[in-house]
Design an enzyme around this catalytic site. Sequence first.
Site, PDB file in Angstrom:
ATOM      1  N   HIS A 187     110.350  65.998  -3.947  1.00 57.20           N
ATOM      2  CA  HIS A 187     109.718  65.422  -5.139  1.00 57.20           C
ATOM      3  C   HIS A 187     110.623  64.383  -5.786  1.00 57.20           C
ATOM      4  O   HIS A 187     110.166  63.393  -6.314  1.00 57.20           O
ATOM      5  CB  HIS A 187     109.391  66.521  -6.139  1.00 57.20           C
ATOM      6  CG  HIS A 187     108.381  67.479  -5.620  1.00 57.20           C
ATOM      7  ND1 HIS A 187     107.063  67.128  -5.456  1.00 57.20           N
ATOM      8  CD2 HIS A 187     108.485  68.745  -5.201  1.00 57.20           C
ATOM      9  CE1 HIS A 187     106.414  68.149  -4.964  1.00 57.20           C
ATOM     10  NE2 HIS A 187     107.244  69.152  -4.792  1.00 57.20           N
ATOM     11  N   GLU A 426      88.751  43.496  15.612  1.00 57.09           N
ATOM     12  CA  GLU A 426      90.079  43.256  16.205  1.00 57.09           C
ATOM     13  C   GLU A 426      89.995  42.926  17.687  1.00 57.09           C
ATOM     14  O   GLU A 426      90.994  42.954  18.383  1.00 57.09           O
ATOM     15  CB  GLU A 426      91.025  44.429  15.921  1.00 57.09           C
ATOM     16  CG  GLU A 426      90.498  45.797  16.254  1.00 57.09           C
ATOM     17  CD  GLU A 426      91.463  46.924  15.861  1.00 57.09           C
ATOM     18  OE1 GLU A 426      92.614  46.680  15.485  1.00 57.09           O
ATOM     19  OE2 GLU A 426      91.025  48.085  15.966  1.00 57.09           O
ATOM     20  N   ASP A 450      95.869  43.284  16.328  1.00 54.47           N
ATOM     21  CA  ASP A 450      95.251  43.359  17.652  1.00 54.47           C
ATOM     22  C   ASP A 450      94.439  42.109  17.966  1.00 54.47           C
ATOM     23  O   ASP A 450      94.413  41.656  19.110  1.00 54.47           O
ATOM     24  CB  ASP A 450      94.363  44.606  17.755  1.00 54.47           C
ATOM     25  CG  ASP A 450      95.186  45.838  18.114  1.00 54.47           C
ATOM     26  OD1 ASP A 450      96.064  45.720  18.991  1.00 54.47           O
ATOM     27  OD2 ASP A 450      94.976  46.900  17.493  1.00 54.47           O
ATOM     28  N   CYS A 497      93.019  43.827   7.144  1.00 53.37           N
ATOM     29  CA  CYS A 497      93.999  44.906   6.978  1.00 53.37           C
ATOM     30  C   CYS A 497      95.170  44.772   7.946  1.00 53.37           C
ATOM     31  O   CYS A 497      96.090  45.577   7.916  1.00 53.37           O
ATOM     32  CB  CYS A 497      93.342  46.275   7.088  1.00 53.37           C
ATOM     33  SG  CYS A 497      92.648  46.586   8.707  1.00 53.37           S
TER      34      CYS A 497
HETATM   35  C1  PEP Z   1      95.447  45.670  13.454  1.00 53.08           C
HETATM   36  O1  PEP Z   1      95.303  45.748  14.681  1.00 53.08           O
HETATM   37  O2  PEP Z   1      95.576  44.589  12.846  1.00 53.08           O
HETATM   38  C2  PEP Z   1      95.468  46.894  12.647  1.00 53.08           C
HETATM   39  C3  PEP Z   1      95.440  46.838  11.325  1.00 53.08           C
HETATM   40  O3  PEP Z   1      95.550  48.087  13.296  1.00 53.08           O
HETATM   41  P1  PEP Z   1      96.876  48.643  13.996  1.00 53.08           P
HETATM   42  O4  PEP Z   1      98.015  47.751  13.587  1.00 53.08           O
HETATM   43  O5  PEP Z   1      97.026  50.033  13.514  1.00 53.08           O
HETATM   44  O6  PEP Z   1      96.520  48.532  15.422  1.00 53.08           O
HETATM   45 MG    MG Z   2      94.605  47.578  15.619  1.00 56.14          MG
END
Ligand code: PEP
Ligand code: MG
Length: 538
Positions: A187, A426, A450, A497
């Site tokens: 913690h 992706e 990806d 993301c």
């Molecule tokens: C990506 O491929 O951009 C992604 C966010 O997934 P990971 O990096 O976990 O493959």
């Molecule tokens: Mg990915």
Amino acid sequence: MMIEGKSVYSGVAIGRLAIYHKADNQVKREKISDVDAELARFEEARNTAKEQLAGLYEKALKEVGEVNAAIFEVHQMMLDDLDYVESVINMIQSQEVNAEYAVATTGDTLSEVFASMDDDYMRERAADVKDISNRVIAVLQGKGAGGLNADEPVILLADDLAPSETVQLDKSKVLSFVTRHGSTNSHTAILARTMNIPALIGIDYPEDAEGKMGIVDGYEGKLIIDPPVSVLETYQKRKEADEEKKRLLLELKGKENVTIDGTKINLYANIGSVADVASVLANDAGGIGLFRSEFLYLESSDYPTEEEQFAAYRKVAESMAGKKVIIRTLDIGADKQVDYFHLDKEDNPAMGYRAIRICLDRRDVFKTQLRALYRASYYGTISIMFPMIISVNEVKEIKKVIAEVKAELDEEKIPYKDVEIGIMIETPAAVMMSEELAQEVDFFSVGTNDLTQYTLAIDRQNPKLDNIYDSHHPAILKMLKMIVDNGHKGGCWVGICGELGADTTLTETFLKMGFDELSVSPSMILKVRQEIRSIELK
Ligand code: PEP
Ligand code: MG
């Protein structure tokens, strides 16, 4: 003198060293004559302790967020635990001893039982049982908690710190936490991250350190006691540079992600575990844009059960208190190998048996996760996202499995909420099919890591090709625009993301393209917010 340990949060602190003194709860065994009066004393002290904990919970909730505050709820529940309460009562009645002694003995016995258990979670409860007992004893003795003697902010040295001790500290007096024991996930470590101050563990400081000058080097995991002037000056400069950066960024907490001319965008955080939620809250993210659920599988030595997954997803959903939490279903294979799946060795694993391909093949595994996700949806705002999609058919197949899961839950009368369904874009195939895919789902989130690898045909793991793995390649930028346009046409919201989302040299480009969301690592939230707020689009 320099002592090496382990850093649990980086940064530099310079100041006087102060040793934290535990509350003095020396307890003597005394014979009592009025058992009923002693039972009443215990009951009253227990209630006061619970009231204190409720107060601490509220305080912690405001200061460090729900995840970190939860421990005080656990402590309140432990004080209501029948085994605990009955053991104290029995001792007072059968041995005619004072309440302090009965509480201390019960605390010690139960804590030893927990400490010997073969389960990390239960072992952690050993410290909690001691903690609640000390609290009740302090109330019985009319004493306050232990503390820190400091008029000025200090580097706090302690054997270990219980959550109830840290939350009661006057935070403005603490420059850094340095403990002999404790773990990366203790913690105290979480609190340090949340407070954004450096913290070290495993530092065996000498008792005569009290009052001396010290430096905490949270980058290297070192405590320096009585540093020479030249060392002090070097660290002073480093600290000033750090502080300037931090100060500028912290001013952005609570502010909107809005450009000068009023364009808004959602800024969410990427996480890999439940523990990461603390830094999501500390950095004021508007939600979680990617919870890489495969880490639950990677950390486990066998398939995580529905209950285990449910508990994790529910915790994240509850901690985010209604804010959006996008959980990506299992994305293993390629670089993320999990032994117990016994996946065959492949010549080309990045293009192999992975992610949604495994899930659609191993329906048992997929359904377990979906059931856990839908059950957890009831406790917050969960969205589900699927990785590595290449076709509309895959999405249709996924929706069939979801329908089965929902039917089962209906049958079992288990509640769940409406859950937004999205896919990661992706693969180049998903980009080219984005118009059709948008008809099937509620949102797109672009996995640029990806997408770059598959578009440029460059293995993202190959260090030899690092110099040409270029996420700014015009092919990628063209794709991004196409994804946003097709997504919007089909009524989807669209985010990024992958790591590129945090690249502030492209923030303006993303805004111009019309992205609705960027999901970045928690420590990048305020940096990206700063960038957004400096942009004028028109
Ligand atoms: C990506 O491929 O951009 C992604 C966010 O997934 P990971 O990096 O976990 O493959
Ligand atoms: Mg990915």
